[in-house]
Design an enzyme around this catalytic site. Sequence first.
Site, mmCIF file in Angstrom:
data_model
loop_
_atom_site.group_PDB
_atom_site.id
_atom_site.type_symbol
_atom_site.label_atom_id
_atom_site.label_comp_id
_atom_site.label_asym_id
_atom_site.label_seq_id
_atom_site.Cartn_x
_atom_site.Cartn_y
_atom_site.Cartn_z
ATOM 1 C CE LYS A 91 -3.800 -2.489 2.081
ATOM 2 N NZ LYS A 91 -4.460 -2.998 3.263
ATOM 3 C CD GLN A 120 -3.741 -4.478 6.488
ATOM 4 O OE1 GLN A 120 -3.645 -3.439 5.837
ATOM 5 N NE2 GLN A 120 -4.183 -5.604 5.970
ATOM 6 C CG ASP A 154 -10.067 -1.115 4.155
ATOM 7 O OD1 ASP A 154 -9.580 -1.315 3.028
ATOM 8 O OD2 ASP A 154 -9.561 -1.540 5.212
#
Length: 294
Positions: free
Chosen positions: A59, A103, A126
């Site tokens: 990322k 995460q 997300d």
Amino acid sequence: MTAPNTPNNVLSGRTLSAEIITNDLRPRVEALQAKGITPKLVVVLIGDHAASASYVRQKEKSAAKAGIVSEVWRYEETVTEAEILQVIEKINRDESIHGVIVQLPVPDHISVPAILKAIDPAKDVDGFTPDNVGKLFQGEECLACCTPQGIMHLVRASGVEVSGAHAVVVGRSNIVGKPVAGLLLNANATVTICHSRTRDLSHHTRQADILVVAVGRPNFVTAEHVREGAVVIDVGIHRTEAGKLTGDVDYDSVSPRAKCITPVPGGVGPMTVVSLIQNTIIAAERLAEGKASQ
Ligand code: NDP
């Protein structure tokens, strides 16, 4: 966007993601920078999970390529849920941060629903908060989950006409199966969702013009599941004992039947990452638009 098909029908997420960064995302970042805004993503990383650390590095790399700022905020495995909720509150209030992800997985003592409810939906890059998931299923503008959004980019790049196509999704998880089914439906596909209780799975999968496989079992889908000429998207990712990465689809047997097929690695994975960057840019653009109209 050109279809990234090589002559051997590989639908490469690596190629497509690089094209999206160069042709779409970087120019949008430059336009924001001209207004004094640089999109910023914060990744909250809890504990010492090897796979998570590797995803986070990917990322960071893609963020740098697109020209956005990314920061990883690291916390010990023992951090409490209350402490993480405070961190999220701080991020929600910070106008210089446009996107945040926590995460996954997180340690068992931290509730994922509690974390997701705390994230400002406008910064939920997300696309996991109830607000964004609800909007996705109502066909409203939203920050859509990254893997499903990446899959839609690949499906479109395959050249298949999505409207009216029969899309079969194998898997009904909240992060892949259900939301990708929602996005396909929003794009006017006729959608069948299969799962572990589905009877005669191959009867359904053989009818697919577009087959999305997110089962979490290595080489689960074989040639007998696939119609000649189908677009096959393999979401699964597994490391074999020999250390090789493989997907949920038995690539060697399915590839000769498929119009196109995503490889593992280099298929859905890079598209998930690029969609995260795209969402961060969208969040920054919306904030800029909101400020401009005030
Ligand atoms: P989950 O384990 O959450 O869901 C798996 C789904 O597959 C479930 O809905 C389950 O059904 C279904 N399933 C299991 N066995 C069968 C079967 N025999 N027949 C039909 N359906 C079955 O997995 P995820 O959706 O989170 O992930 C799927 C895969 O994708 C994993 O390999 C994961 O690592 C990978 N992944 C890759 C990403 C990327 O960016 N490349 C991102 C996210 C995931 P039921 O609901 O009935 O249990």
